[in-house]
Design a protein around this motif. Structure first.
Motif, PDB file in Angstrom:
ATOM      1  N   PRO A 164       0.824  -1.214   0.000  1.00 42.77           N
ATOM      2  CA  PRO A 164       0.000   0.000   0.000  1.00 42.77           C
ATOM      3  C   PRO A 164       0.858   1.264   0.000  1.00 42.77           C
ATOM      4  O   PRO A 164       1.855   1.352   0.710  1.00 42.77           O
ATOM      5  CB  PRO A 164      -0.799  -0.128   1.304  1.00 42.77           C
ATOM      6  N   GLU A 165       0.469   2.226  -0.827  1.00 42.65           N
ATOM      7  CA  GLU A 165       1.262   3.439  -1.022  1.00 42.65           C
ATOM      8  C   GLU A 165       1.555   4.162   0.285  1.00 42.65           C
ATOM      9  O   GLU A 165       2.626   4.764   0.454  1.00 42.65           O
ATOM     10  CB  GLU A 165       0.512   4.368  -1.981  1.00 42.65           C
ATOM     11  N   LEU A 166       0.612   4.096   1.225  1.00 42.18           N
ATOM     12  CA  LEU A 166       0.782   4.778   2.514  1.00 42.18           C
ATOM     13  C   LEU A 166       2.026   4.293   3.244  1.00 42.18           C
ATOM     14  O   LEU A 166       2.699   5.085   3.922  1.00 42.18           O
ATOM     15  CB  LEU A 166      -0.461   4.539   3.384  1.00 42.18           C
ATOM     16  N   ILE A 167       2.353   3.010   3.101  1.00 43.40           N
ATOM     17  CA  ILE A 167       3.533   2.461   3.769  1.00 43.40           C
ATOM     18  C   ILE A 167       4.800   3.076   3.191  1.00 43.40           C
ATOM     19  O   ILE A 167       5.739   3.412   3.907  1.00 43.40           O
ATOM     20  CB  ILE A 167       3.582   0.924   3.637  1.00 43.40           C
ATOM     21  N   GLY A 168       4.825   3.210   1.875  1.00 46.21           N
ATOM     22  CA  GLY A 168       5.969   3.855   1.241  1.00 46.21           C
ATOM     23  C   GLY A 168       6.138   5.289   1.705  1.00 46.21           C
ATOM     24  O   GLY A 168       7.262   5.748   1.949  1.00 46.21           O
ATOM     25  N   TRP A 169       5.015   5.996   1.842  1.00 46.29           N
ATOM     26  CA  TRP A 169       5.083   7.386   2.316  1.00 46.29           C
ATOM     27  C   TRP A 169       5.567   7.460   3.761  1.00 46.29           C
ATOM     28  O   TRP A 169       6.276   8.398   4.137  1.00 46.29           O
ATOM     29  CB  TRP A 169       3.731   8.076   2.168  1.00 46.29           C
ATOM     30  N   LEU A 170       5.193   6.464   4.579  1.00 46.42           N
ATOM     31  CA  LEU A 170       5.707   6.419   5.953  1.00 46.42           C
ATOM     32  C   LEU A 170       7.223   6.271   5.930  1.00 46.42           C
ATOM     33  O   LEU A 170       7.932   6.917   6.714  1.00 46.42           O
ATOM     34  CB  LEU A 170       5.075   5.258   6.717  1.00 46.42           C
ATOM     35  N   GLY A 171       7.726   5.443   5.013  1.00 45.67           N
ATOM     36  CA  GLY A 171       9.174   5.284   4.882  1.00 45.67           C
ATOM     37  C   GLY A 171       9.846   6.569   4.440  1.00 45.67           C
ATOM     38  O   GLY A 171      10.929   6.918   4.938  1.00 45.67           O
TER      39      GLY A 171
END
Length: 219
Positions: A164-171
């Motif tokens: 999920p894109e949100l996980i990448g943004w958290l990174g």
């Protein structure tokens, strides 16, 4: 790719567990409050515990490099340029921390001399303090490498749709926070320390991505 994903997820979680184990044996990657006299006494009172902490640290550093290679094998096809960037910088992170350990191990002999009633206690104390400071400085450079490497990997997560894109943004947010707060401490050592903010977000990101990679590899 399934095997590499599983092993990558496992190593993300394993590294976090190893860090907890290291802390339980008194090993600190970063040390802001220097009390070399107390530290040397503590090391001499339980040298086995000190050696175990270093052994666990070496396993952790090796795991970081192994994780980096596995991520490159599994995901660099999505963006080879970013893959090379995270391969270089996260490998550098592990190697920088490896370099720390031989000098840190010297504290064992220094503690023995200090506790034996040496007449050079002041110089031994100062030497220990300098070793701690050097270790901390190198750790901060390692965290800058972590920041750049994780930012590259996280951009791939956002653009590839692997998770999920949100996980990448958290990174991305975590890597920027770690890099920014660590950079401030390097430039202004006496400034207020905000690195814990980046550190907590980084831990959250690595727990989530570790669990997801393991999950996606077995479903």
């Amino acid at each position: 790719m399934i095997v590499e994903m599983f092993l990558s997820g496992f190593l993300f979680l394993f590294i976090l567990i190893i860090n907890l184990a290291m802390a339980s044996y008194g090993y600190k990657k970063e040390k802001e409050d220097y009390d070399p006299d107390a530290d040397l006494k503590k090391i001499n009172n339980n040298p086995k515990k000190f050696k175990t902490g270093i052994t666990l640290a070496l396993i952790e550093h090796a795991s970081v490099i192994a994780l980096t290679v596995l991520l490159f094998i599994a995901f660099s096809s999505y963006n080879i340029t970013l893959g090379i960037i995270w391969l270089i910088f996260r490998t550098a992170e592990g190697l920088i921390q490896f370099i720390n350990e031989p000098s840190y191990y010297r504290l064992l002999n220094i503690a023995k001399q200090y506790s034996s009633g040496s007449s050079e206690k002041d110089s031994l104390s100062n030497l220990a303090k300098n070793l701690f400071k050097t270790k901390d400085q190198r750790f901060k450079f390692a965290m800058i490498c972590w920041s750049i490497g994780t930012l590259s990997f996280s951009i791939v997560l956002v653009t590839s749709g692997i998770v999920p894109e949100l996980i990448g943004w958290l990174g991305i947010i975590s890597s920027i926070l770690v890099g920014f707060t660590t950079g401030i401490k390097l430039a202004k050592p006496n400034s207020k320390d905000y690195t814990a903010i980046g550190g907590l977000s980084a831990i959250l990101f690595e727990i989530i991505i570790g669990v997801l990679l393991v999950y996606y590899s077995i479903i």
